[in-house]
Design an enzyme around this catalytic site. Structure first.
Site, mmCIF file in Angstrom:
data_model
loop_
_atom_site.group_PDB
_atom_site.id
_atom_site.type_symbol
_atom_site.label_atom_id
_atom_site.label_comp_id
_atom_site.label_asym_id
_atom_site.label_seq_id
_atom_site.Cartn_x
_atom_site.Cartn_y
_atom_site.Cartn_z
ATOM 1 C CG ASP A 113 -18.227 -18.921 33.474
ATOM 2 O OD1 ASP A 113 -17.783 -17.758 33.344
ATOM 3 O OD2 ASP A 113 -19.331 -19.365 34.341
ATOM 4 C CG HIS A 159 -1.704 -2.702 12.882
ATOM 5 N ND1 HIS A 159 -0.710 -3.912 13.052
ATOM 6 C CD2 HIS A 159 -1.971 -2.590 11.503
ATOM 7 C CE1 HIS A 159 -0.659 -4.240 11.933
ATOM 8 N NE2 HIS A 159 -1.309 -3.589 10.936
ATOM 9 C CG ASP A 181 -8.668 0.440 8.034
ATOM 10 O OD1 ASP A 181 -9.788 -0.250 7.392
ATOM 11 O OD2 ASP A 181 -7.527 0.264 7.925
ATOM 12 C CG ASP A 187 -10.178 -3.354 4.738
ATOM 13 O OD1 ASP A 187 -10.269 -2.677 5.440
ATOM 14 O OD2 ASP A 187 -9.203 -4.190 4.612
ATOM 15 C CG HIS A 201 0.572 0.465 4.129
ATOM 16 N ND1 HIS A 201 -0.366 0.037 3.029
ATOM 17 C CD2 HIS A 201 -0.082 1.260 4.934
ATOM 18 C CE1 HIS A 201 -1.343 1.431 3.079
ATOM 19 N NE2 HIS A 201 -0.874 2.113 4.233
ATOM 20 C CG HIS A 213 -5.415 -6.841 2.198
ATOM 21 N ND1 HIS A 213 -6.769 -7.193 2.492
ATOM 22 C CD2 HIS A 213 -5.457 -5.725 2.872
ATOM 23 C CE1 HIS A 213 -7.302 -6.350 3.045
ATOM 24 N NE2 HIS A 213 -6.567 -5.300 3.358
ATOM 25 C CG HIS A 270 -5.123 -8.990 6.106
ATOM 26 N ND1 HIS A 270 -4.428 -8.610 6.968
ATOM 27 C CD2 HIS A 270 -5.787 -7.846 5.790
ATOM 28 C CE1 HIS A 270 -4.281 -7.531 7.241
ATOM 29 N NE2 HIS A 270 -5.176 -6.869 6.409
ATOM 30 C CD GLU A 305 -5.366 -1.654 2.754
ATOM 31 O OE1 GLU A 305 -5.184 -0.857 3.725
ATOM 32 O OE2 GLU A 305 -5.757 -2.668 2.731
ATOM 33 C CE1 TYR A 311 -1.321 5.800 7.004
ATOM 34 C CE2 TYR A 311 0.332 4.972 5.329
ATOM 35 C CZ TYR A 311 -1.010 5.082 5.929
ATOM 36 O OH TYR A 311 -1.854 4.022 5.540
ATOM 37 N NE ARG A 357 -5.333 2.236 5.876
ATOM 38 C CZ ARG A 357 -4.964 2.648 7.088
ATOM 39 N NH1 ARG A 357 -3.825 3.168 7.126
ATOM 40 N NH2 ARG A 357 -5.672 2.430 8.254
ATOM 41 C CD GLU A 360 -8.652 -0.722 3.218
ATOM 42 O OE1 GLU A 360 -9.015 -0.421 4.323
ATOM 43 O OE2 GLU A 360 -8.337 -2.053 3.140
#
Ligand code: GLY
Ligand code: MN
Ligand code: MN
Length: 451
Positions: free
Chosen positions: A40, A247, A264, A275, A358, A362, A369, A399, A403, A420, A422
């Protein structure tokens, strides 16, 4: 509703949408369902962004109808003393009409009987086609109720259209209210990054053992302290080679002296997302190899930012970033020019791809996104295939990254480096406003901040 709630913002948006529905059109936009976590207990509730954009209303179990004559009708949870003792205040239909500036409102308990008559003799029905699970079945049911009255001369809508096509175009251009909220989301997100960076270097310097999740806690503390309700997405805090997992989540890995950390993370503030990614040395000082890769990524971000302006293509920042990254990979001998040729060859043959897989941007808005087509909408003269032209009020991320997974073809000093950078860019006439630069990207400024 908070006391700064301005119903005109939302009623103006409803009026704009109403004008796009054609003659005798009606739109149905439900909010998001509650999501069960286990037994619940539910996940923390987050309203649907389309619904919120048109109402400013955050309770679950609600449906908005907008008619082409400008009327809007809400179905929402009824007042219920017992439920309110357990779950909290409900606005209720009566108060909703006044507070939200609607034409009418009903209890959601009478949805199945009161909604179908509102579709009678309408020509087109607009609803979200793919974002609300189960809605199509509900729509079918409501339409069959209307269709069953055909012999009484009542017509059911014969055209079914995706309302997101209209709303996506509206949401793509942020209005002044949205821009203010996105500036705040950028500011708070940046403050979270600074807090995590400083906590990281001071812990490492005092020989304390720290873990990725502890940096996540610093981010969360700063976000919530500043009034943000949620994170805009699950925070990535990746130490060392974990940064090469796109990710990755903030997990249990220790943060080691001498390694880089990639964070990130962004807050959601008043329904709008920040972001931001920063990559920094855990101890506050870049090594030579880390700095060499960092400088390439930073230069690629500068190149991308400089071609983000009104009239540019959405793909321009990506192309600009790629060009710098391709040259940098060759200069650092991560790619062998004897095998890969010059930067143009690297771009043509996509040999950069194992290190940058990538896109650079975006859309950003209520959703991290965010909605909005990445191509120009189709019209009589062109197919919907050309890249979107950037216009004032659009917000996109910039961004780029590199890697570098361990590989015998790559100099060992670079193995496991993932970087990265961004930022969130609001397109303006002359260029763009970076909403997230309260946390620096310049390596010397980062070292100073962490000293
Ligand atoms: N944090 C999600 C993204 O950068 O796209
Ligand atoms: Mn992003
Ligand atoms: Mn991000």
């Amino acid at each position: 509703m908070n006391n700064t709630f301005d119903l005109n913002i939302y009623s103006d948006r409803r009026a704009r949408l109403a004008k796009l529905l054609g003659q005798d059109g009606v739109a149905i936009i439900p909010t998001a369902p509650e999501q069960q976590r286990n037994r619940d207990s539910n996940f923390l509730y987050r309203h649907d962004s389309y619904f919120y954009y048109l109402t400013g209303f955050t309770e679950p179990n609600a449906y908005l109808l907008i008619f082409s004559d400008g009327r809007s009708v809400l179905f929402c949870q009824p007042k219920d003393m017992e439920r309110e003792i357990w779950d909290g205040y409900r606005l209720g239909p009566e108060e909703a009409v006044k507070t939200l500036g609607l034409s009418n409102a009903h209890s959601v308990n009478v949805l199945s009987t009161e909604l179908p008559p509102l579709l009678e003799n309408k020509s087109s029905l607009w609803y979200p086609f793919s974002t609300h699970k189960g809605l199509t079945a509900q729509i079918d049911q409501w339409l069959s109720v209307v269709q069953s009255k055909a012999r009484a001369g009542i017509r059911a809508p014969s055209q079914l259209r995706d309302v997101c096509l209209l709303l996506d175009e509206m949401r793509l251009i942020k209005d002044t209210h949205e821009v203010e909220l996105m500036r705040a989301a950028g500011r708070i997100s940046a403050a979270g990054h600074i807090k995590a960076m400083q906590f990281c270097s001071s812990s490492i310097k005092s020989n304390q053992r720290i873990y990725e999740y502890q940096l996540e806690a610093e981010l969360l503390y700063e976000f919530r302290r500043s009034g943000s309700e949620f994170t805009a997405y699950s925070s990535i805090v990746a130490s060392g080679a974990n940064a090469c997992v796109l990710h990755y989540r903030a997990d249990k890995a220790p943060i080691n002296n001498g390694e880089l950390v990639l964070i990130d993370a962004g807050c959601e503030y008043a329904s709008y997302a920040g972001d931001i990614t920063r990559t920094f040395p855990a101890n506050g000082v870049f090594t030579k190899a880390q700095r060499a890769v960092y400088d390439v990524v930073l230069e690629s971000q500068y190149a991308a930012v400089s071609c983000t302006h009104n009239g540019a293509l959405f793909t321009d920042p990506h192309q600009a970033a790629l060009k710098v990254l391709a040259k940098g990979l060759l200069d650092l001998r991560i790619l062998d020019s004897n095998k890969c040729g010059n930067p143009d060859d690297v771009l043509t043959n996509k040999t950069y791809f194992p290190f940058y897989m990538h896109r650079t941007s975006h859309w950003l808005g209520m959703d991290v996104h965010d909605c909005g087509s990445y191509t120009e909408p189709a019209n009589e003269t062109q197919n919907a295939s050309s890249s979107r032209v950037l216009r004032e009020g659009m917000v996109l991320t910039i961004e780029p990254g590199l890697y570098i997974r361990p590989s015998p073809d790559v100099p060992e000093v670079f193995h496991g480096i993932g970087i990265r950078i961004e930022d969130d860019a609001l397109v303006t006439g002359a260029g763009c406003e970076l909403l997230s630069r309260d946390v620096p990207v310049d390596p010397l400024q980062i070292e100073k901040l962490m000293a």
